[in-house]
Design a protein around this motif. Structure first.
Motif, short mmCIF file in Angstrom:
data_model
loop_
_atom_site.label_atom_id
_atom_site.label_comp_id
_atom_site.label_asym_id
_atom_site.label_seq_id
_atom_site.Cartn_x
_atom_site.Cartn_y
_atom_site.Cartn_z
N GLU A 101 -28.36 -16.63 25.60
CA GLU A 101 -27.54 -16.64 24.39
C GLU A 101 -28.03 -17.72 23.42
O GLU A 101 -28.10 -17.49 22.20
CB GLU A 101 -26.08 -16.88 24.76
CG GLU A 101 -25.12 -16.73 23.58
CD GLU A 101 -25.07 -15.31 23.05
OE1 GLU A 101 -24.76 -15.15 21.85
OE2 GLU A 101 -25.39 -14.37 23.81
N ARG B 66 -31.20 -16.56 21.86
CA ARG B 66 -30.89 -15.53 20.85
C ARG B 66 -30.43 -16.18 19.54
O ARG B 66 -30.84 -15.76 18.45
CB ARG B 66 -29.82 -14.59 21.40
CG ARG B 66 -29.43 -13.48 20.42
CD ARG B 66 -28.37 -12.57 21.04
NE ARG B 66 -28.95 -11.86 22.15
CZ ARG B 66 -29.63 -10.72 22.06
NH1 ARG B 66 -29.83 -10.19 20.87
NH2 ARG B 66 -30.11 -10.13 23.14
N ASP B 67 -29.59 -17.22 19.63
CA ASP B 67 -29.13 -17.91 18.42
C ASP B 67 -30.30 -18.55 17.67
O ASP B 67 -30.38 -18.50 16.44
CB ASP B 67 -28.11 -18.97 18.77
CG ASP B 67 -26.82 -18.36 19.30
OD1 ASP B 67 -26.57 -17.17 19.01
OD2 ASP B 67 -26.06 -19.07 20.00
#
Length: 485
Positions: free
Chosen positions: A296, A299-300
């Motif tokens: 995550e 991904r950011d």
């Protein structure tokens, strides 16, 4: 083995450069030839006056001697000239022309004559005497057997009734006159030769002096470089024609200096705008690679990098568009456009952005307005105005789009109720990378190129952009385009 002939063919096909004469040489030739032509005309006129004056003087001398002879004619002709000496007296001037007198009857027989006249000048024929019917007589130029030039007058002497006609001939030796004229011509050729040399020298000096200001302008222009564009050509003391040329050249240097300054500033702004997103990308990537992270978090980071890449791509595309607009590399794809419908499309595109910003977006186009425009560029220009208005309008504000056809073309207005622009900033809002508040966080919408693109699109359509703004009350931008159908 065949390649050696190619350079020879190329050199033979290359046209030879013709070298024309310089302005200084042309001015020298024109001045020398024109002044020398005037001198030739003047000297020729003076020579003609001299010849005519000497000829008329000889005619007057002959006429005077002829009148004296006619007064003596009633005396016996046999004793008339008997006492005249055969040789010139010692007291006579050495170059005094000789005067000869002769009396003839109607049959052209000589009744009396000056000693030696028969040898120098044969008597006229009977037919020639018969042609003289008036007392004015006949003048003639003739040559003696020895080649001496003579000027003579022959008149019919007055006679009483029943008396036979008699003629009087008076002649003058003009050898000394011809000698004087020959000496005069020799000196004249010498004067003309010296005059030609002096005219050429004077023409060269005048041409060099006249070309000196042009040479000064050339030397000044040769020393101007990109780092010395502040130098100008001194116009003081220049002739009126060259002063206008120098003023035009100085104006060109002003434009070049302004363009160089603009390019330099533009390069600095581009470097600054590209440095910020690249530094952001580098920083985020370095942080992400500093330690292991979850999917995550990666991904950011990738989404943030993608956002910065999109910003860089948008900036590069905008800069490329402006560069192409400056050189007019692309031809406008004009078509008949329903302006009201295009404004509706722009409203639909930015409707979600306006709602997110808490701004009301509306279109006011009651009448159907058509114009010959480049549809894509027109949408881009209006879209930039709307995006700029949304970025500077507070929550609860409103943005209104309107279009109307006027005598001078099409007018598209984008009015907002935003924060407005101070009067001192209005003249520069259409400059590239100009932002009223540089402390504001950079984004794709406020890179300082939106209004510059609008101005470029309007200019390519042959129109212009106007702006009115009041701090705290909003801004109105008018896109004025010609060729309204």
């Amino acid at each position: 083995m065949f390649s050696s002939g190619v350079p020879e063919m190329a050199s033979a096909a290359r046209p030879a450069r013709s070298r024309s004469l310089s302005i200084a040489v042309r001015m020298t030739l024109w001045y020398a030839l024109s002044s020398f032509a005037l001198i030739v005309v003047a000297t020729g006129l003076l020579y003609w006056v001299l010849v005519s004056s000497m000829y008329q003087e000889d005619l007057r001398d002959l006429a005077d001697n002829l009148d004296n002879a006619l007064l003596l004619l009633p005396s016996p002709p046999t004793t008339q000239f008997r006492a005249l000496p055969e040789k010139r007296p010692s007291w006579a001037p050495p170059h005094q022309p000789e005067i000869f007198l002769r009396v003839l009857d109607g049959e052209a027989h000589t009744l009396a004559e000056t000693a030696g006249m028969g040898t120098e000048l044969p008597p006229p024929e009977k037919a020639e005497l018969a042609a003289i019917v008036t007392s004015e007589g006949e003048k003639r130029d003739s040559l003696s057997p020895l080649g001496k030039p003579f000027l003579s007058l022959i008149v019919r002497a007055p006679a009483g009734s029943g008396q036979p006609p008699r003629f009087v001939q008076v002649a003058m030796d003009r050898e000394h006159d011809e000698y004087l004229l020959a000496r005069y011509r020799e000196r004249l050729w010498l004067v003309l030769g010296v005059s030609l040399a002096l005219c050429s020298l004077g023409g060269y000096l005048i041409a060099r002096r006249g070309m000196r200001p042009i040479e000064n302008i050339g030397r000044t222009a040769a020393h101007i470089r990109a780092t010395t564009l502040h130098e100008r050509i001194a116009t003081q003391g220049l002739p009126a024609e060259l002063s206008g040329l120098a003023d035009t050249f100085n104006e060109m240097l002003d434009r070049l200096e302004q363009s160089f300054r603009h390019v330099s500033q533009f390069s600095d702004d581009v470097a600054h705008e590209l440095r910020t997103p690249i530094n952001n990308l580098r920083g985020e990537i370095e942080v992400a690679l500093g330690k292991s992270r979850s999917d995550e978090e990666y991904r950011d980071v990738l989404e943030s990098c993608l956002e910065e890449c999109a910003r860089i791509s948008h900036l590069i595309q905008t800069l490329l568009f402006l560069a192409r607009s400056d050189i007019a590399a692309d031809v406008l794809q004009r078509e008949k456009v329903d302006v009201g419908q295009e404004l509706q499309k722009v409203e639909s595109y930015y409707e979600a952005t306006a709602e997110e910003a808490g701004v009301t977006l509306s279109v006011s186009a009651t009448d159907t307005v058509y114009a010959e425009l480049d549809r894509t560029l027109f949408q881009q220009a209006v879209g930039n105005l709307v995006a700029n208005a949304i970025a500077h309008t507070q929550v609860g504000g409103a943005i209104r789009l309107a279009a109307r056809a006027e005598r001078n073309g099409l007018t598209v207005c984008v009015r907002d109720t935003g924060c407005g622009i101070a009067p001192e900033h209005l003249p520069r809002v259409f400059e590239r990378f100009f932002r009223v508040d540089r402390a504001r966080r950079s984004s794709a919408q406020n890179a300082g190129l939106g209004l510059a693109v609008v101005k470029s699109i309007a200019t390519r359509h042959g129109g212009h952009v106007e702006i009115d703004s009041e701090v705290g009350r909003g801004t109105e931008v008018r896109l004025i385009l010609p060729s309204c159908a």
